[in-house]
Write a protein that holds these residues in place. Structure first.
Motif, PDB file in Angstrom:
ATOM      1  N   LYS A 142       0.846  -0.840  -0.019  1.00 49.06           N
ATOM      2  CA  LYS A 142      -0.005   0.008  -0.001  1.00 49.06           C
ATOM      3  C   LYS A 142       0.699   1.079   0.113  1.00 49.06           C
ATOM      4  O   LYS A 142       0.704   2.444  -0.747  1.00 49.06           O
ATOM      5  CB  LYS A 142      -0.966   0.677   1.240  1.00 49.06           C
ATOM      6  N   SER A 143       1.848   1.651   0.990  1.00 49.54           N
ATOM      7  CA  SER A 143       2.710   2.223   1.376  1.00 49.54           C
ATOM      8  C   SER A 143       3.681   2.635   0.016  1.00 49.54           C
ATOM      9  O   SER A 143       4.064   3.895  -0.735  1.00 49.54           O
ATOM     10  CB  SER A 143       3.570   2.539   2.151  1.00 49.54           C
ATOM     11  N   THR A 144       4.089   1.080  -0.817  1.00 47.91           N
ATOM     12  CA  THR A 144       4.973   1.361  -2.108  1.00 47.91           C
ATOM     13  C   THR A 144       4.369   1.972  -3.063  1.00 47.91           C
ATOM     14  O   THR A 144       4.613   2.510  -4.021  1.00 47.91           O
ATOM     15  CB  THR A 144       5.636   0.075  -2.133  1.00 47.91           C
ATOM     16  N   ALA A 155       5.643   7.411   2.255  1.00 46.98           N
ATOM     17  CA  ALA A 155       5.023   7.359   2.709  1.00 46.98           C
ATOM     18  C   ALA A 155       6.451   6.142   3.119  1.00 46.98           C
ATOM     19  O   ALA A 155       7.477   5.002   2.408  1.00 46.98           O
ATOM     20  CB  ALA A 155       4.112   6.779   2.017  1.00 46.98           C
ATOM     21  N   GLN A 156       6.426   5.153   4.767  1.00 42.31           N
ATOM     22  CA  GLN A 156       7.021   4.876   4.648  1.00 42.31           C
ATOM     23  C   GLN A 156       7.085   3.050   4.701  1.00 42.31           C
ATOM     24  O   GLN A 156       6.166   2.751   4.828  1.00 42.31           O
ATOM     25  CB  GLN A 156       7.962   4.590   6.410  1.00 42.31           C
ATOM     26  N   VAL A 157       7.847   2.219   3.674  1.00 43.50           N
ATOM     27  CA  VAL A 157       7.853   0.863   3.493  1.00 43.50           C
ATOM     28  C   VAL A 157       8.320   0.007   3.804  1.00 43.50           C
ATOM     29  O   VAL A 157      10.033   0.597   4.492  1.00 43.50           O
ATOM     30  CB  VAL A 157       8.154   1.084   1.783  1.00 43.50           C
ATOM     31  N   VAL A 163       4.378  -1.933   8.793  1.00 44.70           N
ATOM     32  CA  VAL A 163       5.247  -0.604   8.848  1.00 44.70           C
ATOM     33  C   VAL A 163       3.981   0.379   9.297  1.00 44.70           C
ATOM     34  O   VAL A 163       5.181   1.209   9.528  1.00 44.70           O
ATOM     35  CB  VAL A 163       6.093  -1.011   7.405  1.00 44.70           C
ATOM     36  N   THR A 164       3.233   0.673   8.536  1.00 41.86           N
ATOM     37  CA  THR A 164       3.055   1.929   8.658  1.00 41.86           C
ATOM     38  C   THR A 164       2.183   0.743   9.988  1.00 41.86           C
ATOM     39  O   THR A 164       0.627   0.691   9.933  1.00 41.86           O
ATOM     40  CB  THR A 164       1.817   1.977   6.897  1.00 41.86           C
ATOM     41  N   ARG A 165       1.692   2.193  11.083  1.00 38.90           N
ATOM     42  CA  ARG A 165       1.275   2.303  12.148  1.00 38.90           C
ATOM     43  C   ARG A 165      -0.218   3.416  12.344  1.00 38.90           C
ATOM     44  O   ARG A 165      -0.995   3.223  13.109  1.00 38.90           O
ATOM     45  CB  ARG A 165       2.153   2.208  13.485  1.00 38.90           C
ATOM     46  N   LEU A 179      -5.043   8.441   0.671  1.00 39.53           N
ATOM     47  CA  LEU A 179      -4.444   7.957   2.185  1.00 39.53           C
ATOM     48  C   LEU A 179      -4.682   6.460   2.675  1.00 39.53           C
ATOM     49  O   LEU A 179      -4.819   5.633   2.136  1.00 39.53           O
ATOM     50  CB  LEU A 179      -6.342   7.734   2.708  1.00 39.53           C
ATOM     51  N   ASP A 180      -2.967   6.525   3.061  1.00 41.86           N
ATOM     52  CA  ASP A 180      -2.594   5.244   3.753  1.00 41.86           C
ATOM     53  C   ASP A 180      -2.799   5.144   5.114  1.00 41.86           C
ATOM     54  O   ASP A 180      -2.961   5.695   5.802  1.00 41.86           O
ATOM     55  CB  ASP A 180      -0.876   5.895   3.603  1.00 41.86           C
ATOM     56  N   THR A 181      -2.850   3.450   4.960  1.00 43.07           N
ATOM     57  CA  THR A 181      -3.468   3.286   5.778  1.00 43.07           C
ATOM     58  C   THR A 181      -2.658   1.880   6.548  1.00 43.07           C
ATOM     59  O   THR A 181      -2.018   1.116   5.663  1.00 43.07           O
ATOM     60  CB  THR A 181      -5.157   2.457   5.819  1.00 43.07           C
TER      61      THR A 181
HETATM   62 MG   LIG Z   1       2.334   0.318   5.196  1.00 40.86          MG
END
Ligand SMILES: [Mg+2]
Ligand SMILES: Nc1nc2c(ncn2[C@@H]2O[C@H](COP(=O)(O)OP(=O)(O)OP(=O)(O)O)[C@@H](O)[C@H]2O)c(=O)[nH]1
Length: 304
Positions: A142-144, A155-157, A163-165, A179-181
């Motif tokens: 998702k973040s990638t 976004a952190q991957v 990884v995503t909090r 929106l990254d979740t």
């Molecule tokens: Mg993520």
């Protein structure tokens, strides 16, 4: 798949508190978004789909994105795409890592989000940016995807689940907000093989399942492939090893993981095999195929 020998094992039930919270946060923010992009792993499009999302999303327009297409068997992915489209889904098969120009994806999201926003009320139209939520189980990319769409690494991957909090909005130039979740699983996974497919795809932490059990499952998965020769030859084998012990011994030999006296470092060998699989070095391998279609259903399109 009750016939699976793995299904006698108990489930891990991995559903940490942060996922429960993240699921609630997603639900709260849902009314603000115009479109949801549900990301799944192309190697396991059914197993990596959170069944709770369907209830949660209700009538919210959604797109199903089969990511990590580079790791999946392309023939199987085409069958999945046809199968899901025949079931009325909007499906995209992508590689978020190495996506290149995101223009085509963005244009289709824009069109869908705009239509949805207009439908929800003219009042909303054109007063704010379009809002698109990216959701899915952990580690599906998702973040990638967000980084690829936003031409930046915002976004952190990472190659681990979780990884995503927190929810994080990323504003695009093109009057759109993504929106990254955090990745969210659900409390009850149906059977052990399902859990193992998720874990092999990296959606569940290795420590939760046990690295050696995962490597044993990998050996079973490879053995089931009609053409797994690339995997076997990588470990100096000519054919499928008949036992897990033979498999892991071959991995250890090839990777220099034999200890003094010829003892195998089981844990490191298992880790090495999993890494090879996850980085695509054992070939493009899908973990599940779509169910057979009934005779009266829409026929599959011929391969393009
Ligand atoms: Mg993520
Ligand atoms: N081979 C391949 N790897 C990918 C692709 N997309 C993402 N990845 C890798 O998958 C791993 C997980 O990516 P993330 O973007 O952190 O996944 P996420 O869904 O945001 O994960 P959580 O935040 O933990 O829920 C990373 O190591 C990525 O480099 C892809 O298309 N192909």
């Amino acid at each position: 798949m009750t016939e699976s020998p793995f299904n006698v094992l108990s489930l891990s039930g991995w559903y940490p508190g942060h996922m429960l919270k993240a699921g609630r946060a997603m639900q709260e923010v849902l009314r603000l978004v115009d479109l949801v992009i549900e990301v799944v792993d192309a190697r396991a499009p059914a197993s990596s789909r959170n069944p709770r999302f369907r209830e949660m999303l209700q009538s919210r327009p959604a797109v199903l994105l089969l990511n990590k297409a580079d790791l999946a068997d392309p023939r199987v992915s085409r069958r999945w795409q046809a199968y899901l489209e025949a079931a009325g889904e909007r499906v995209f098969l992508v590689e978020a890592q190495g996506l290149g120009d995101p223009a085509r994806l963005l244009a289709s999201w824009r069109q869908l989000a705009e239509a949805a926003r207009t439908e929800r009320g003219a009042r909303l139209a054109r007063t704010r940016p379009l809002r698109v939520m990216i959701a899915g189980v952990p580690n599906v990319g998702k973040s990638t995807l967000i980084n690829a769409m936003s031409a930046g690494r915002r976004a952190q991957v990472g190659p681990k689940p979780g990884v995503t909090r927190q929810n994080q909005w990323v504003t695009l130039r093109e009057d759109m907000e993504l929106l990254d979740t955090p990745g969210v699983l659900w409390p009850k996974i149906a059977d052990k093989e399902h859990e193992l497919r998720l874990a092999l795809a990296g959606c569940i932490r290795d420590e939760v399942i046990g690295i050696e059990l995962l490597a044993e499952f990998l050996w079973v998965v490879l053995s089931r492939q009609p053409e797994a020769s690339a995997a076997w030859s990588r470990y100096g084998l000519e054919a499928a090893p008949t036992t897990y012990a033979d498999f892991i011994a071959a991995v250890a030999r090839r990777r220099g993981l034999l200890q003094a006296g010829g003892r195998i470092d089981h844990e490191r060998s298992a880790t090495a095999a999993l890494k090879d699989f996850r980085e695509g070095r054992l070939g493009r391998i899908s973990l599940e195929v779509p169910p057979e279609r009934r005779a009266d259903e829409v026929p599959e399109k011929a391969d393009a």
